[in-house]
Scaffold this motif. Sequence first.
Motif, PDB file in Angstrom:
ATOM      1  N   GLN A   1       0.817  -1.207   0.000  1.00 60.62           N
ATOM      2  CA  GLN A   1       0.000   0.000   0.000  1.00 60.62           C
ATOM      3  C   GLN A   1       0.855   1.263   0.000  1.00 60.62           C
ATOM      4  O   GLN A   1       0.326   2.375   0.090  1.00 60.62           O
ATOM      5  N   ASP A   2       2.176   1.105  -0.097  1.00 64.77           N
ATOM      6  CA  ASP A   2       3.077   2.257  -0.055  1.00 64.77           C
ATOM      7  C   ASP A   2       3.317   2.828  -1.444  1.00 64.77           C
ATOM      8  O   ASP A   2       3.269   2.112  -2.450  1.00 64.77           O
ATOM      9  N   LEU A   3       3.596   4.111  -1.477  1.00 64.57           N
ATOM     10  CA  LEU A   3       3.976   4.808  -2.694  1.00 64.57           C
ATOM     11  C   LEU A   3       5.449   5.189  -2.596  1.00 64.57           C
ATOM     12  O   LEU A   3       5.922   5.578  -1.533  1.00 64.57           O
ATOM     13  N   GLY A   4       6.166   5.085  -3.720  1.00 71.37           N
ATOM     14  CA  GLY A   4       7.568   5.444  -3.687  1.00 71.37           C
ATOM     15  C   GLY A   4       8.181   5.424  -5.055  1.00 71.37           C
ATOM     16  O   GLY A   4       7.478   5.380  -6.075  1.00 71.37           O
ATOM     17  N   ARG A   5       9.491   5.448  -5.095  1.00 72.29           N
ATOM     18  CA  ARG A   5      10.213   5.379  -6.367  1.00 72.29           C
ATOM     19  C   ARG A   5      11.519   4.640  -6.149  1.00 72.29           C
ATOM     20  O   ARG A   5      12.068   4.616  -5.042  1.00 72.29           O
ATOM     21  N   THR A   6      11.989   4.031  -7.221  1.00 72.29           N
ATOM     22  CA  THR A   6      13.241   3.288  -7.165  1.00 72.29           C
ATOM     23  C   THR A   6      14.321   4.040  -7.929  1.00 72.29           C
ATOM     24  O   THR A   6      14.040   4.959  -8.709  1.00 72.29           O
ATOM     25  N   PHE A   7      15.573   3.623  -7.717  1.00 70.22           N
ATOM     26  CA  PHE A   7      16.715   4.246  -8.368  1.00 70.22           C
ATOM     27  C   PHE A   7      17.567   3.175  -9.051  1.00 70.22           C
ATOM     28  O   PHE A   7      17.428   1.982  -8.780  1.00 70.22           O
ATOM     29  N   HIS A   8      18.455   3.610  -9.924  1.00 69.64           N
ATOM     30  CA  HIS A   8      19.203   2.680 -10.773  1.00 69.64           C
ATOM     31  C   HIS A   8      20.114   1.746  -9.982  1.00 69.64           C
ATOM     32  O   HIS A   8      20.443   0.660 -10.461  1.00 69.64           O
ATOM     33  N   ASP A   9      20.522   2.162  -8.788  1.00 69.45           N
ATOM     34  CA  ASP A   9      21.413   1.304  -7.990  1.00 69.45           C
ATOM     35  C   ASP A   9      20.655   0.286  -7.144  1.00 69.45           C
ATOM     36  O   ASP A   9      21.253  -0.423  -6.338  1.00 69.45           O
ATOM     37  N   GLY A  10      19.318   0.221  -7.338  1.00 66.69           N
ATOM     38  CA  GLY A  10      18.520  -0.736  -6.588  1.00 66.69           C
ATOM     39  C   GLY A  10      17.941  -0.183  -5.301  1.00 66.69           C
ATOM     40  O   GLY A  10      17.156  -0.862  -4.621  1.00 66.69           O
ATOM     41  N   SER A  11      18.305   1.038  -4.948  1.00 70.65           N
ATOM     42  CA  SER A  11      17.749   1.647  -3.738  1.00 70.65           C
ATOM     43  C   SER A  11      16.346   2.181  -4.024  1.00 70.65           C
ATOM     44  O   SER A  11      15.901   2.241  -5.174  1.00 70.65           O
ATOM     45  N   PHE A  12      15.645   2.583  -2.957  1.00 73.30           N
ATOM     46  CA  PHE A  12      14.301   3.109  -3.137  1.00 73.30           C
ATOM     47  C   PHE A  12      13.968   4.098  -2.031  1.00 73.30           C
ATOM     48  O   PHE A  12      14.647   4.173  -1.001  1.00 73.30           O
ATOM     49  N   GLU A  13      12.884   4.852  -2.274  1.00 70.74           N
ATOM     50  CA  GLU A  13      12.414   5.864  -1.330  1.00 70.74           C
ATOM     51  C   GLU A  13      10.913   5.693  -1.140  1.00 70.74           C
ATOM     52  O   GLU A  13      10.187   5.435  -2.104  1.00 70.74           O
ATOM     53  N   ILE A  14      10.446   5.806   0.090  1.00 68.45           N
ATOM     54  CA  ILE A  14       9.017   5.753   0.383  1.00 68.45           C
ATOM     55  C   ILE A  14       8.495   7.183   0.476  1.00 68.45           C
ATOM     56  O   ILE A  14       9.035   8.010   1.216  1.00 68.45           O
ATOM     57  N   LEU A  15       7.432   7.467  -0.275  1.00 68.50           N
ATOM     58  CA  LEU A  15       6.899   8.827  -0.353  1.00 68.50           C
ATOM     59  C   LEU A  15       5.541   8.985   0.305  1.00 68.50           C
ATOM     60  O   LEU A  15       5.073  10.103   0.504  1.00 68.50           O
ATOM     61  N   GLY A  16       4.882   7.884   0.635  1.00 69.89           N
ATOM     62  CA  GLY A  16       3.566   7.983   1.263  1.00 69.89           C
ATOM     63  C   GLY A  16       2.806   6.682   1.120  1.00 69.89           C
ATOM     64  O   GLY A  16       3.383   5.627   0.849  1.00 69.89           O
ATOM     65  N   ARG A  17       1.480   6.768   1.291  1.00 67.86           N
ATOM     66  CA  ARG A  17       0.619   5.600   1.185  1.00 67.86           C
ATOM     67  C   ARG A  17      -0.619   5.957   0.373  1.00 67.86           C
ATOM     68  O   ARG A  17      -0.960   7.131   0.224  1.00 67.86           O
ATOM     69  N   TYR A  18      -1.272   4.921  -0.154  1.00 64.67           N
ATOM     70  CA  TYR A  18      -2.534   5.138  -0.840  1.00 64.67           C
ATOM     71  C   TYR A  18      -3.542   5.734   0.140  1.00 64.67           C
ATOM     72  O   TYR A  18      -3.600   5.348   1.310  1.00 64.67           O
TER      73      TYR A  18
END
Length: 326
Positions: free
Chosen positions: A295-312
């Motif tokens: 249920q989380d919203l986020g984005r990924t990056f080319h090195d395989g890392s990611f960021e959580i930006l919020g929830r639905y």
Amino acid sequence: MDTDRIFSISNDQEFEAISLEVFNYQVQHCQVYGRFVANLGINLDLVKDYKSIPYLPIEFFKSQTISCDSAVADEIFSSSGTSGMAQSQHLVKDISVYIESYRKAFQLFYGDIGKYAILALLPSYQEREGSSLIYMVNDFIGLSNQLKSGYFLYDHQSLHDTLTELKESKIPTLLIGVTYALLDFVDSHSIEFPELTVMETGGMKGKRKEILRTELHQILCKGFGVPVIHSEYGMTELLSQAYSKGGGIFHCPPWMKVITRDTNDPLSLLAHEQTGGINIIDLANINSCSFLATQDLGRTFHDGSFEILGRYDNSDIRGCNLLVQS
């Protein structure tokens, strides 16, 4: 499936090969996931890479038994949940897999757990049964070779005194806490302990108003006198954790991967740096389901890392149970 292979993954080729093996195993042995995949009309012969694998909405853990075969569970983990709402339940068939997963991940990111004093400020988790986080932290405290390791619940003065003593003793220290409890602590106490690792597990649990991560971390950095705030990303339905060593950018252990999906078309995946729903492959979930749409919203990056930006906003997907009706 030999879990030694899962925890020995060292590259994308191995990850993909094992992901496909786990997918085919779980389609056959996890009844709910098998029905879900069948009712999507997925041609199994066309699933040739991990990006083609369908992801089970995580909400199913609230209404279905997500388990391979019918073996008795070693442990049943449950989510905290809001009063009156259904809780997720994760039946863990083999608890040794969870133990190996979190121990290896911690070793990978932070080194030997034995050298740390482990301090825990997790009141909302301690006050209920079935927390996978408490299970992990209990083990970490047990593995610690420091006598000052332990829980502090609401005793902020004792925590402050312990932090001061550990700072003076130059003992490596990890303070892991739920977000609102860490904020409560710095409201009444402060310390300059730049060597301290402060790890927030997220969540206000309805105790305080939600604030932006950047503001939260600024407040905690000032209160503890540390340069950055670390974070742990995990959940009841997973058996693996990702960690951030600052800036809210998380990294996964080699047996876990995060991918983003289109919020309007959940079967379509997004490119790196595009915001979407968070899908997780957790190969440690060998005995339940390794492929979950969260249920989380986020984005990924080319090195395989990611960021959580919020929830639905409305995170419970209505009618999703129709996809597992036989």
